[in-house]
Structures are given as structure tokens and as C-alpha cells.
Design a protein around this motif. Structure first.
Motif, mmCIF file in Angstrom:
data_model
loop_
_atom_site.group_PDB
_atom_site.id
_atom_site.type_symbol
_atom_site.label_atom_id
_atom_site.label_comp_id
_atom_site.label_asym_id
_atom_site.label_seq_id
_atom_site.Cartn_x
_atom_site.Cartn_y
_atom_site.Cartn_z
ATOM 1 N N LYS A 48 -67.510 75.016 28.596
ATOM 2 C CA LYS A 48 -67.842 76.219 29.339
ATOM 3 C C LYS A 48 -68.338 77.219 28.311
ATOM 4 O O LYS A 48 -68.036 77.097 27.118
ATOM 5 C CB LYS A 48 -66.599 76.782 30.031
ATOM 6 N N THR A 49 -69.104 78.209 28.731
ATOM 7 C CA THR A 49 -69.503 79.268 27.815
ATOM 8 C C THR A 49 -68.233 79.810 27.172
ATOM 9 O O THR A 49 -67.245 80.071 27.858
ATOM 10 C CB THR A 49 -70.271 80.364 28.571
ATOM 11 N N VAL A 50 -68.247 79.937 25.830
ATOM 12 C CA VAL A 50 -67.018 80.262 25.113
ATOM 13 C C VAL A 50 -67.266 81.303 24.026
ATOM 14 O O VAL A 50 -68.307 81.295 23.370
ATOM 15 C CB VAL A 50 -66.400 78.980 24.508
ATOM 16 N N GLU A 51 -66.307 82.200 23.859
ATOM 17 C CA GLU A 51 -66.362 83.176 22.773
ATOM 18 C C GLU A 51 -65.853 82.471 21.514
ATOM 19 O O GLU A 51 -64.705 82.036 21.467
ATOM 20 C CB GLU A 51 -65.479 84.380 23.106
ATOM 21 N N ILE A 52 -66.717 82.345 20.506
ATOM 22 C CA ILE A 52 -66.304 81.649 19.288
ATOM 23 C C ILE A 52 -65.892 82.611 18.183
ATOM 24 O O ILE A 52 -65.360 82.190 17.172
ATOM 25 C CB ILE A 52 -67.373 80.642 18.798
ATOM 26 N N SER A 53 -66.165 83.880 18.388
ATOM 27 C CA SER A 53 -65.669 84.946 17.513
ATOM 28 C C SER A 53 -65.786 86.237 18.305
ATOM 29 O O SER A 53 -66.349 86.255 19.398
ATOM 30 C CB SER A 53 -66.479 85.028 16.211
ATOM 31 N N SER A 54 -65.281 87.318 17.735
ATOM 32 C CA SER A 54 -65.348 88.584 18.461
ATOM 33 C C SER A 54 -66.781 89.054 18.666
ATOM 34 O O SER A 54 -67.054 89.899 19.498
ATOM 35 C CB SER A 54 -64.550 89.650 17.728
ATOM 36 N N CYS A 85 -69.555 86.658 18.849
ATOM 37 C CA CYS A 85 -70.472 85.570 19.192
ATOM 38 C C CYS A 85 -69.962 84.759 20.378
ATOM 39 O O CYS A 85 -68.815 84.321 20.397
ATOM 40 C CB CYS A 85 -70.666 84.657 17.986
ATOM 41 N N ILE A 86 -70.845 84.561 21.345
ATOM 42 C CA ILE A 86 -70.546 83.750 22.528
ATOM 43 C C ILE A 86 -71.514 82.572 22.543
ATOM 44 O O ILE A 86 -72.733 82.756 22.503
ATOM 45 C CB ILE A 86 -70.700 84.582 23.817
ATOM 46 N N LEU A 87 -70.962 81.366 22.567
ATOM 47 C CA LEU A 87 -71.767 80.146 22.635
ATOM 48 C C LEU A 87 -71.936 79.779 24.098
ATOM 49 O O LEU A 87 -70.961 79.641 24.833
ATOM 50 C CB LEU A 87 -71.074 79.009 21.881
ATOM 51 N N PHE A 88 -73.194 79.640 24.542
ATOM 52 C CA PHE A 88 -73.480 79.314 25.937
ATOM 53 C C PHE A 88 -73.318 77.826 26.200
ATOM 54 O O PHE A 88 -73.666 76.995 25.354
ATOM 55 C CB PHE A 88 -74.919 79.688 26.297
ATOM 56 N N ASP A 89 -72.832 77.497 27.394
ATOM 57 C CA ASP A 89 -72.877 76.106 27.827
ATOM 58 C C ASP A 89 -74.330 75.769 28.178
ATOM 59 O O ASP A 89 -75.210 76.644 28.134
ATOM 60 C CB ASP A 89 -71.922 75.857 28.992
ATOM 61 N N TRP A 137 -85.184 79.279 21.881
ATOM 62 C CA TRP A 137 -84.142 78.783 22.764
ATOM 63 C C TRP A 137 -82.930 79.685 22.578
ATOM 64 O O TRP A 137 -82.474 79.908 21.467
ATOM 65 C CB TRP A 137 -83.778 77.342 22.428
ATOM 66 N N PHE A 138 -82.403 80.219 23.669
ATOM 67 C CA PHE A 138 -81.238 81.112 23.604
ATOM 68 C C PHE A 138 -79.982 80.266 23.798
ATOM 69 O O PHE A 138 -79.753 79.727 24.878
ATOM 70 C CB PHE A 138 -81.340 82.201 24.683
ATOM 71 N N PHE A 139 -79.211 80.125 22.749
ATOM 72 C CA PHE A 139 -78.024 79.282 22.805
ATOM 73 C C PHE A 139 -76.731 80.066 22.646
ATOM 74 O O PHE A 139 -75.638 79.529 22.839
ATOM 75 C CB PHE A 139 -78.081 78.193 21.730
ATOM 76 N N ALA A 140 -76.830 81.347 22.293
ATOM 77 C CA ALA A 140 -75.641 82.173 22.094
ATOM 78 C C ALA A 140 -76.002 83.635 22.287
ATOM 79 O O ALA A 140 -77.164 83.993 22.430
ATOM 80 C CB ALA A 140 -75.084 81.960 20.690
ATOM 81 N N GLN A 141 -74.962 84.470 22.271
ATOM 82 C CA GLN A 141 -75.143 85.897 22.435
ATOM 83 C C GLN A 141 -74.289 86.604 21.400
ATOM 84 O O GLN A 141 -73.170 86.180 21.126
ATOM 85 C CB GLN A 141 -74.701 86.279 23.845
ATOM 86 N N ASN A 142 -74.819 87.654 20.846
ATOM 87 C CA ASN A 142 -74.097 88.438 19.846
ATOM 88 C C ASN A 142 -73.602 89.721 20.488
ATOM 89 O O ASN A 142 -74.370 90.460 21.074
ATOM 90 C CB ASN A 142 -75.009 88.745 18.666
#
Length: 91
Positions: free
Chosen positions: A44-50, A52-56, A85-90
Motif C-alpha cells: 500500500k502507499t507507505v510513509e518511509i520517512s517523515s 517521503c511517501i512511496l506510492f503503490d 514517472w512519479f513514484f513518491a512524494q516529498n
């Protein structure tokens, strides 16, 4: 103490809450690395740090689709956007 994890350890931590596989659309021609596909189709889309969010795979596809509208970009960027390609969000 800061510890650098191996790729296998990172993968195990990300897919600890494994979900059913959600593949990318078959029409998508982006050459994803197998490791990327293997991870994001199972999470599932997951927060990998405060910060950074990694998208599913579904969220990643939807974010990329949203920003791929050529009218959104300046004239000299229109050819370049097809390579993004957008794979994460800051943040």
C-alpha cells in the motif's frame, strides 16, 4: 546510530503488510526495474520517512497520469515529461 540496510532488508520491511498484487496497466511501456515492480505492486502507499511517501503501483500510475497533461508543462518541457514517472512524494 544510523545503519544502512541491504536492499533485501528494505524490501522485507516494505512488504511486511503485503497485499494482493496490483499490476501496472499492460499498455504502460515504461521500463521499470524488476525490483521496483516487485515491491510497489505488493504494498500500500507507505510513509518511509517523515519526508517521503512511496506510492503503490496504482497511486504511482494515477499521479503520473495526472501530471502528464502536456498543457500543464511549458512548451520546452512537453517532450521531456513523457520520460517522467512519479513514484513518491516529498513532504
Amino acid at each position: 546510530m544510523f545503519t544502512i540496510l541491504s536492499i533485501q532488508n528494505i524490501k522485507e520491511k516494505l512488504i511486511i503488510n503485503k497485499q494482493s498484487i496490483k499490476n501496472f496497466p499492460k499498455s504502460l511501456s515504461f521500463p521499470f526495474a524488476e525490483l521496483y515492480k516487485d515491491i510497489v505492486t505488493q504494498i500500500k502507499t507507505v510513509e518511509i520517512s517523515s519526508e517521503c511517501i512511496l506510492f503503490d503501483s496504482v497511486e504511482s500510475f494515477n499521479q503520473t497520469k495526472e501530471f502528464s497533461n502536456r498543457d500543464y508543462w511549458s512548451e520546452n518541457s512537453k517532450e521531456t515529461i513523457k520520460n517522467f514517472w512519479f513514484f513518491a512524494q516529498n513532504g
